[in-house]
Design an enzyme around this catalytic site. Sequence first.
Site, PDB file in Angstrom:
ATOM      1  N   GLU A  35       0.867  -1.184   0.000  1.00 50.17           N
ATOM      2  CA  GLU A  35       0.000   0.000   0.000  1.00 50.17           C
ATOM      3  C   GLU A  35       0.900   1.229   0.000  1.00 50.17           C
ATOM      4  O   GLU A  35       1.663   1.433   0.943  1.00 50.17           O
ATOM      5  CB  GLU A  35      -0.882  -0.046   1.248  1.00 50.17           C
ATOM      6  CG  GLU A  35      -1.894   1.057   1.376  1.00 50.17           C
ATOM      7  CD  GLU A  35      -2.698   0.912   2.670  1.00 50.17           C
ATOM      8  OE1 GLU A  35      -2.985   1.955   3.280  1.00 50.17           O
ATOM      9  OE2 GLU A  35      -3.013  -0.229   3.069  1.00 50.17           O
ATOM     10  N   ASP A  88      -4.023   9.356   9.789  1.00 49.35           N
ATOM     11  CA  ASP A  88      -2.708   8.821  10.126  1.00 49.35           C
ATOM     12  C   ASP A  88      -2.148   9.417  11.414  1.00 49.35           C
ATOM     13  O   ASP A  88      -2.328  10.596  11.708  1.00 49.35           O
ATOM     14  CB  ASP A  88      -1.736   9.086   8.971  1.00 49.35           C
ATOM     15  CG  ASP A  88      -2.137   8.319   7.720  1.00 49.35           C
ATOM     16  OD1 ASP A  88      -2.300   7.090   7.842  1.00 49.35           O
ATOM     17  OD2 ASP A  88      -2.312   8.927   6.665  1.00 49.35           O
TER      18      ASP A  88
END
Length: 256
Positions: free
Chosen positions: A46, A57
């Site tokens: 990914e 994130d």
Amino acid sequence: MNRIDELFAKKKSDVLNVYCTAGYPHLNSTVEVLTALQVNGADLAEIGMPYSDPLADGPVIQESNMIALENGMSISILFEQLKHMRETIELPIILMGYMNPIMQYGLEKFCASAEAVGVDGIILPDLPMYEFETTYQQLFNQHNLRFIFLVTPETGEERIRKIDRLTSGFLYAVSSSSTTGNNKAISDQTNYFKKLQNMQLKNPILVGFGIKDKATFQSASAYSNGAIIGSAYIKALQNTINIQATTKEFLNSIIE
């Protein structure tokens, strides 16, 4: 056949998806990292497209985004780097990012470029499900790009089923309602994983957020088709002088 579909057709358990940030640790590291992941046992890769405000994130991946942007990484440069990727890389490749830079690049152009270099799937956490269904789904399908949605422990059953219907490739099961790299115990989410397992959804399930070592990978894989590791791998790459050796050591600690 799409490479993600091929992978899950032949491998039903312990699927390891590893996240790396494009242009990290150095601008030209991207294909070197993919090669190291392929050689050392990852099943999927990914690639994070760096963005200045990556909402889903945690601090480790946020910092890698900042470093990659400072290194000069952009979507255009990433596609240039991936242009000849399929001469050596057989892994299914997913691009993960956010809508703002993609809309600036042009969504139709983005999908066409992704297909041209051999990308297999897309994750865009800030693309609303309604907009995907009514406006963009056909575009991703047209370019043979699987679109992967996320579910969390708080997602209701009816919504999970709708997400599963719209998702292709696999369903990304966020282990807890926080950001990547969190320290919440995977074992605390057993009931959530069992619920997903018992719903008999059409898509394979990979668990992400908080997967950092062999124990957490095995815990997540016990109730799903596998798991996604991101922050722990980014940390491993931080000060490396040999991406191949560092990746081998890291992946061996997970899957050996």
